[in-house]
Write an enzyme that holds these catalytic residues in place. Structure first.
Site, PDB file in Angstrom:
ATOM      1  N   ARG A  66       0.843  -1.211   0.000  1.00 24.88           N
ATOM      2  CA  ARG A  66       0.000   0.000   0.000  1.00 24.88           C
ATOM      3  C   ARG A  66       0.881   1.266   0.000  1.00 24.88           C
ATOM      4  NH1 ARG A  66      -4.495   2.801   3.836  1.00 24.88           N
ATOM      5  NH2 ARG A  66      -6.092   3.058   2.270  1.00 24.88           N
ATOM      6  N   LYS A 119      -9.010   5.186  16.301  1.00 25.83           N
ATOM      7  CA  LYS A 119      -8.951   4.009  15.422  1.00 25.83           C
ATOM      8  C   LYS A 119      -7.474   3.830  15.070  1.00 25.83           C
ATOM      9  CE  LYS A 119     -10.752   2.348  10.974  1.00 25.83           C
ATOM     10  NZ  LYS A 119     -11.546   2.754   9.802  1.00 25.83           N
ATOM     11  N   TRP A 120      -6.893   2.713  15.510  1.00 24.84           N
ATOM     12  CA  TRP A 120      -5.452   2.451  15.330  1.00 24.84           C
ATOM     13  C   TRP A 120      -5.308   1.462  14.179  1.00 24.84           C
ATOM     14  CZ3 TRP A 120      -1.324   3.967  18.784  1.00 24.84           C
ATOM     15  CH2 TRP A 120      -0.095   3.366  18.496  1.00 24.84           C
ATOM     16  N   ASP A 121      -4.859   1.966  13.039  1.00 24.50           N
ATOM     17  CA  ASP A 121      -4.838   1.148  11.828  1.00 24.50           C
ATOM     18  C   ASP A 121      -3.439   0.582  11.576  1.00 24.50           C
ATOM     19  OD1 ASP A 121      -5.817   0.031   9.506  1.00 24.50           O
ATOM     20  OD2 ASP A 121      -6.574   1.909   8.666  1.00 24.50           O
ATOM     21  N   ASN A 158      -1.782  -1.184   7.931  1.00 25.89           N
ATOM     22  CA  ASN A 158      -2.280  -1.638   6.629  1.00 25.89           C
ATOM     23  C   ASN A 158      -1.315  -2.384   5.732  1.00 25.89           C
ATOM     24  OD1 ASN A 158      -5.076  -0.846   6.558  1.00 25.89           O
ATOM     25  ND2 ASN A 158      -4.333   1.242   6.752  1.00 25.89           N
ATOM     26  N   CYS A 213      -7.475  -1.814  14.247  1.00 25.56           N
ATOM     27  CA  CYS A 213      -7.853  -2.123  12.880  1.00 25.56           C
ATOM     28  C   CYS A 213      -6.573  -2.479  12.163  1.00 25.56           C
ATOM     29  CB  CYS A 213      -8.483  -0.863  12.282  1.00 25.56           C
ATOM     30  SG  CYS A 213      -8.677  -0.904  10.493  1.00 25.56           S
ATOM     31  N   ASP A 252     -13.009  -4.529   6.286  1.00 24.60           N
ATOM     32  CA  ASP A 252     -13.363  -3.462   5.346  1.00 24.60           C
ATOM     33  C   ASP A 252     -14.544  -3.888   4.476  1.00 24.60           C
ATOM     34  OD1 ASP A 252     -11.489  -1.726   6.235  1.00 24.60           O
ATOM     35  OD2 ASP A 252     -10.062  -2.038   4.607  1.00 24.60           O
TER      36      ASP A 252
HETATM   37  C1  DGJ Z   1      -8.007   0.567   6.254  1.00 28.42           C
HETATM   38  C2  DGJ Z   1      -9.167   0.557   7.201  1.00 28.42           C
HETATM   39  O1  DGJ Z   1      -9.611  -0.740   7.395  1.00 28.42           O
HETATM   40  C3  DGJ Z   1     -10.253   1.470   6.654  1.00 28.42           C
HETATM   41  O2  DGJ Z   1     -11.391   1.408   7.451  1.00 28.42           O
HETATM   42  C4  DGJ Z   1      -9.714   2.856   6.566  1.00 28.42           C
HETATM   43  O3  DGJ Z   1      -9.437   3.346   7.847  1.00 28.42           O
HETATM   44  C5  DGJ Z   1      -8.481   2.869   5.692  1.00 28.42           C
HETATM   45  N1  DGJ Z   1      -7.511   1.914   6.130  1.00 28.42           N
HETATM   46  C6  DGJ Z   1      -7.852   4.236   5.678  1.00 28.42           C
HETATM   47  O4  DGJ Z   1      -6.700   4.258   4.977  1.00 28.42           O
END
Ligand code: DGJ
Length: 689
Positions: free
Chosen positions: A439, A472-474, A476, A520, A542
């Protein structure tokens, strides 16, 4: 309750019994794990009998020709003493061999739980049994901990390895627990998938050899959740023997069932040995994560109820424990990166009028974050989007009567960011190969304390400046090229990363206990008990298509209660599946979790606005039951595959909320029968929402 008598250890919960004993050579022999036994049931009677010649197996000691570790049910087992099944530990001992032989030295019973030094753990246990084993020829010790949670019918297990010899020891593998169970034609049930198809339930027969459930991505992962079950082949939702296992850990995990030629199934769970190597020097110890075990003879629902109680009462902690969670509005699927303050305020105004209690500002509020190609790692508020700063925006949200929540992705950095330009060494990458991105981003090296300090300081500052009451702690991307210049042994990277993460989370949130943390990782890529020790809820997926969510939330429901699952109503047709579903269906699935809305509200019709207002009012009225009631999957009596039935029952048994979902139309459908379970006897009104 834990009792010890004549070398027999007995652990009772309200409905289960676990028994093991010390053999004449000091090994721990597993005797029984299952439904509650009478106090006078004897371990001698229940234990496995060794009357059969050991054949080509190895005899442990010439004084007993039938004593072969390979054939026994054990609580822990070593390499090099004749047990050919997989040992829970692979240790290069101080004498440079891979041979160990841990035998009983002492034990003690401690009131309550015993907290861990390096990892999050459960709390509120009734009693803990600590057993110390010692290697027969070195000063290496192994403490096994068993904590009993009587009401939740759970037992947790973990191990601590201590090296008191002069030379180092190398751990190549160490599980949190192992136990040998007599086979019941077991099947292993696992939650597998990937991004936007997390936690689908799968069933595989436990055959001879190894059946494995593991992750290698650096996280507990959306590929294979750490939780798994072993169930007898006749188990159903409501009947039959089911064992459940989980791990309080967010990194690479490993769970296995190994069936031997004598039909004994060795179950193990712990840190994944993949790319793992830990050096234990003199006087150091190594703590494994805590594993959770439960048993129910009341089928999958019985097992789930134990796990749900365990999570709500012994994992989730702090001010949000068993507290009702707010109905939130999140701007992500409404705007993605394309927003400014006035657009958000318009959304917030409508969200408030619908009944939302919390406004969550998602990705894109900082740095040059106008797409996923830049900005991660930076904490300067984007002045084009928020000319008067974030505090002013947050204040406006609060003036409207909603709480303010904020998104972060603190473990990551984009190469196109001020942080990376100033500190390229903060990113995880191989010393001389071209970095691989996910990403468009790289992972920050949180094995390095300086990097952790940077995150703690910046996230903390923004939280205090904005007064956010929700985060919200993401996270990715998966970890690749695991390398940190901050550590000398790279085999320690993955575990040190996770310890670094826990350190960051404690330092930020312990002193801000009012903040509700929702973790998250691209949805449910880190839906595990480790994260739940810090974040009472997790963004489940998601994928918000309700029909897909039946599989995702339904899968997770085997181990995690609805109070842990973020579940949002989004637009239809759905962005990923293009499936068109009624607004009512989207709500009816989302309400079996922590409800939120995540769609562009300006496209709602008057009818839809009215409907959402009613949905939120209904949810608020029954929120405690949806979030904390007894969640049960109702077996559709005629095995119809296009039906899913969920029920949440109030804890006093006086009210049941049932979701009856039909996922596909079928020609000439026969009638359905609404089955409701778990209510107090009496007369009831049946109402359709
Ligand atoms: C991934 C998360 O699961 C989404 O809900 C959102 O917060 C995006 N990242 C934002 O980049």
């Amino acid at each position: 309750m834990i009792t010890v008598k004549d070398n027999v250890f007995r652990l009772d919960t309200e409905n289960t019994t676990y028994i093991f004993r010390i053999t004449k050579f000091g090994h721990l022999e597993h005797v029984y794990y299952g439904s509650l036994l009478d106090q006078d049931d004897s371990a001698d009677v229940m234990a496995q009998k060794s009357s059969v010649s050991i054949g080509s197996s190895i005899c442990y000691d010439g004084s007993d020709k039938l004593y072969s570790l390979d054939n026994m049910c054990l609580e822990w087992s070593d390499n090099g003493r004749g047990d050919y099944r997989q040992s829970p530990a692979e240790l290069k001992m101080p004498d440079d061999t891979f041979i160990s032989d841990f035998a009983y030295l002492s034990h003690r019973i401690i009131d309550g739980s015993v907290p861990m030094k390096t990892l999050p753990s459960s709390y509120g246990g009734d009693q803990t049994l600590e057993i110390t084993l010692k290697d027969t020829t070195s000063d290496v010790f192994l403490d096994l901990y068993y904590t009993v949670f009587e009401k939740a019918d759970c037992i947790t297990r973990r191990a601590v390895l201590k090296n008191e010899s002069d030379d180092p020891l190398i751990i190549r593998r160490i599980m949190s627990m192992m136990v040998d169970l007599p086979d019941e034609c077991f099947h292993m049930y696992t939650l597998d998938g990937g991004w936007i198809k997390e936690a689908h339930l799968h069933k595989i027969p436990v055959g001879y050899g190894m059946t494995i459930n593991s992750s290698t991505t650096g996280s507990s992962s959306n590929r294979h959740n750490p939780a798994f079950m072993l169930a007898s082949d006749i188990a159903t939702e409501d009947h039959g023997n089911v064992y459940g296992f989980n791990l309080i850990y967010s990194g690479n995990h490993f769970g296995s069932a190994e069936k031997s030629g004598r039909d004994i199934v060795r179950v193990s769970a712990g840190i994944n040995p993949h790319l793992f190597e830990w050096i234990l020097n003199k006087n150091e110890d190594f703590e494994t994560p805590e594993a959770v075990l439960t048993f129910s003879d009341k089928g999958f629902n019985g097992m789930s109820h134990n796990m749900h109680d365990f999570v709500n009462r012994h994992i989730v902690r702090g001010q949000w424990k068993e507290k009702e969670r707010p109905v939130l509005f999140n701007n992500w699927e409404a705007t993605f990166f394309d927003f400014n303050e006035s657009k958000l305020l318009q959304l917030a105004k409508t969200a408030k009028s619908l009944g939302a209690e919390l406004f969550v500002l998602d990705d894109g509020w900082f740095g040059e974050r106008n797409s996923d190609e830049a900005g991660l790692g930076d904490y300067n508020v984007n002045k084009k989007k928020f000319p008067r700063g974030l505090k002013s925006f947050a204040d406006k949200i609060r003036e409207m009567g909603m709480d303010f929540g904020l998104w972060f992705e603190p473990e990551m950095v984009n190469p196109d960011s001020s942080l990376y330009r100033a500190h390229p060494e903060y990113a995880v990458k191989s010393p001389d190969k071209k970095p691989v991105l996910g990403r468009n981003q790289m992972v920050l090296d949180i094995c390095n304390k300086e990097v952790r300090d940077y995150i703690v300081e910046n996230v903390g500052r923004i939280l205090d400046e904005t007064g956010a009451s929700y985060v919200k702690w993401d996270m990715n991307r998966h970890i690749a090229e695991a390398f940190s210049p901050a550590i000398s042994n790279q085999g320690e990277f993955y575990h040190r990363y996770i310890m670094g993460l826990y350190d960051i989370l404690s330092r930020i949130f312990d002193k801000r206990p009012h903040i509700l943390l929702e973790s998250c990782s691209s949805g449910g890529n880190r839906f595990d008990l480790g994260m739940l020790c810090y974040s009472p809820q997790v963004w489940t997926s998601d994928d918000t298509d309700p029909i897909e969510r039946l599989k995702i939330q339904g899968g997770l429901s085997y181990f995690y209660p609805p109070s842990t699952m973020g579940a949002h109503v989004s637009q239809s047709p759905h962005q990923q599946t293009l499936r068109d579903t009624p607004l009512s269906t989207r709500f009816n699935v989302a309400c079996f979790g922590c409800l939120g809305y995540e769609l562009d509200l300006k496209y709602l019709s008057h009818e839809e606005i009215k409907e959402i207002k009613e949905q939120i009012a209904f949810y608020k009225k029954y929120r405690r039951v949806f979030q904390y009631g007894r969640f049960t999957r109702i077996r559709e009596s005629r095995g119809k595959e296009n039906k899913v039935i969920w029920q949440s029952t109030s804890n006093d048994g006086a009210l049941a909320l049932t979701g009856f979902f039909q996922t596909q139309a079928a020609a000439a459908e026969s009638d359905d029968k609404l089955i409701v379970t778990g209510l107090r006897p009496g007369r009831y009104d049946v109402r359709k929402r």
